[in-house]
Structures are given as structure tokens and as C-alpha cells.
Design a protein around this motif. Structure first.
Motif, short mmCIF file in Angstrom:
data_model
loop_
_atom_site.label_atom_id
_atom_site.label_comp_id
_atom_site.label_asym_id
_atom_site.label_seq_id
_atom_site.Cartn_x
_atom_site.Cartn_y
_atom_site.Cartn_z
N SER A 269 10.01 7.45 3.30
CA SER A 269 9.11 6.99 4.36
C SER A 269 9.23 5.48 4.59
O SER A 269 8.86 4.99 5.66
N LEU A 270 9.75 4.75 3.61
CA LEU A 270 9.93 3.29 3.78
C LEU A 270 11.24 2.93 4.49
O LEU A 270 11.36 1.83 5.01
N LEU A 271 12.19 3.82 4.49
CA LEU A 271 13.51 3.49 5.02
C LEU A 271 13.48 3.03 6.48
O LEU A 271 14.13 2.04 6.83
N PRO A 272 12.71 3.65 7.38
CA PRO A 272 12.67 3.17 8.75
C PRO A 272 11.95 1.83 8.91
O PRO A 272 12.02 1.20 9.97
N GLU A 273 11.26 1.38 7.86
CA GLU A 273 10.47 0.15 7.92
C GLU A 273 11.16 -1.05 7.29
O GLU A 273 10.54 -2.11 7.11
N GLN A 274 12.43 -0.95 6.92
CA GLN A 274 13.13 -2.03 6.20
C GLN A 274 13.15 -3.34 6.99
O GLN A 274 12.91 -4.41 6.42
N ASP A 275 13.43 -3.30 8.27
CA ASP A 275 13.44 -4.53 9.07
C ASP A 275 12.03 -5.11 9.21
O ASP A 275 11.85 -6.32 9.12
N ARG A 276 11.06 -4.25 9.43
CA ARG A 276 9.67 -4.70 9.60
C ARG A 276 9.19 -5.52 8.40
O ARG A 276 8.53 -6.54 8.54
N ASP B 6 3.45 9.95 -0.99
CA ASP B 6 4.42 9.79 0.09
C ASP B 6 5.81 9.77 -0.52
O ASP B 6 5.98 9.31 -1.66
N PRO B 7 6.84 10.20 0.22
CA PRO B 7 8.21 10.10 -0.30
C PRO B 7 8.77 8.69 -0.12
O PRO B 7 8.36 7.96 0.80
N PHE B 8 9.69 8.30 -1.00
CA PHE B 8 10.33 6.97 -0.87
C PHE B 8 10.97 6.83 0.50
O PHE B 8 10.94 5.76 1.11
N ARG C 242 0.84 -1.21 0.00
CA ARG C 242 0.00 0.00 0.00
C ARG C 242 0.87 1.25 0.00
O ARG C 242 0.59 2.23 -0.71
N ALA C 243 1.94 1.22 0.81
CA ALA C 243 2.88 2.35 0.86
C ALA C 243 3.54 2.56 -0.50
O ALA C 243 3.69 3.71 -0.96
N LEU C 244 3.93 1.47 -1.17
CA LEU C 244 4.52 1.60 -2.51
C LEU C 244 3.55 2.26 -3.48
O LEU C 244 3.96 3.08 -4.31
N GLY C 245 2.29 1.90 -3.39
CA GLY C 245 1.29 2.54 -4.24
C GLY C 245 1.23 4.04 -3.99
O GLY C 245 1.18 4.83 -4.94
#
Length: 169
Positions: A145-152, A141-143, A131-134
């Protein structure tokens, strides 16, 4: 989505997801994700999605999964994969399996669309990632925003320079 419980012990369930039940996350190039199963749906065994890509569209920038193996089956079209340092072009009926910790990226070949089944095992709950990628693809959203979620999400991003230089123009 229907879970069918095993009559023998009641612990294991089969999962049935009909096309109309799968959430669709649209992408701006005319493609999108069909969210088929998340880890929570399969007891952690796997996660699965169907990804359609518009002509020449990127599917995923370079990344690796620390814990999971990713399997791609090309349902239709042509796909370029960067696996490690090797570029491979594959078409309908091709299978690509990427073990944990192996860098990879993929996208529809130039002038071609692509339709892929992607399976990640063991599963990671990643529906929110898609959903975030969409949202990112639509500029909402900026790319970053995914960086802190890499481990998750077990998606660890890498420098895209090699991928971008090897993509068919």
C-alpha cells in the motif's frame, strides 16, 4: 504544539512541541514513533520524529530519499545502519547523516533496544506515512500500500536482500 511568531516581521515562527502533545504511533515490538513536527509545521524546513525500537527490531528497510537529507541521533541503545554498502553499528550519542539518494536501512542491534531522533530536511509531510507504517507493522495494511506513495513521502524502497543478510542474528 505551539508556534511562537517572530515579533520583528511576523513571518517566521519557532515551534515548541511538548512530549504529551506529540502523537504516538505504536509498533508491535513495544516501540513506536513520536510525531514531533511535519513539514507543514516548519514551513518546509524539516520534519522530525522520535523512534523507539524493541530488541533487535527493524526500523526501516532499505530505501533512499531523492530530495532530503536524513539525520539520526541515537538517544539510547545500539543501532545497526546499512549506508550504501557499508554496515555500521553505533550507540548512544552517535550521529548518522545520510545525504539524498544514498541507500540506507537501520534497526536496533540484536539484543538491544534503540531510541532515535530522526530529522529529514528539507521537510516532507510524512506523518501519514508513519501512521501507515504502524498499520502495516500491526498487519492491518499490506506493505504494498506504500508503493504508490513513494514520491509523495520521498521514500523510495529498495531490495531488502542485502540488509536482511547482514543483520546480526
Amino acid at each position: 504544539m505551539v508556534k511562537i511568531w517572530n515579533e520583528n516581521n511576523g513571518a517566521a515562527a519557532a515551534l515548541v512541541v511538548r512530549p504529551e502533545e506529540a502523537e504516538h504511533v505504536a509498533l508491535p515490538h513495544g516501540g513506536g514513533f513520536r510525531l514531533l513536527s511535519d513539514a507543514v509545521d516548519t514551513g518546509g524546513a524539516l520534519g522530525a520524529n522520535r523512534l523507539t525500537l524493541g530488541e533487535g527490531a527493524d526500523g526501516a528497510r532499505p530505501h533512499y530519499h531523492a530530495l532530503s537529507t536524513e539525520l539520526f541521533y541515537v538517544l539510547d541503545g545500539a543501532v545497526e545502519f546499512l549506508v550504501g554498502d557499508t554496515m555500521a553499528s553505533v550507540g548512544q550519542g552517535s550521529l548518522v547523516v545520510v545525504p539524498p539518494k544514498v541507500p540506507h536501512a537501520f534497526g536496533a542491534a540484536a539484543g538491544c533496544t534503540a531510541d532515535l531522533l530522526a530529522v529529514l530536511t528539507p521537510g516532507v509531510d510524512r506523518f501519514e506515512y508513519f501512521r501507515a507504517l504502524g498499520r502495516i507493522q500491526h498487519g492491518l495494511d499490506p506493505f504494498g500500500s506504500l508503493l504508490p506513495e513513494q514520491d509523495r513521502y520521498d521514500v523510495h524502497f529498495l531490495d531488502p536482500t542485502t540488509w536482511q543478510s547482514l543483520r546480526t542474528p
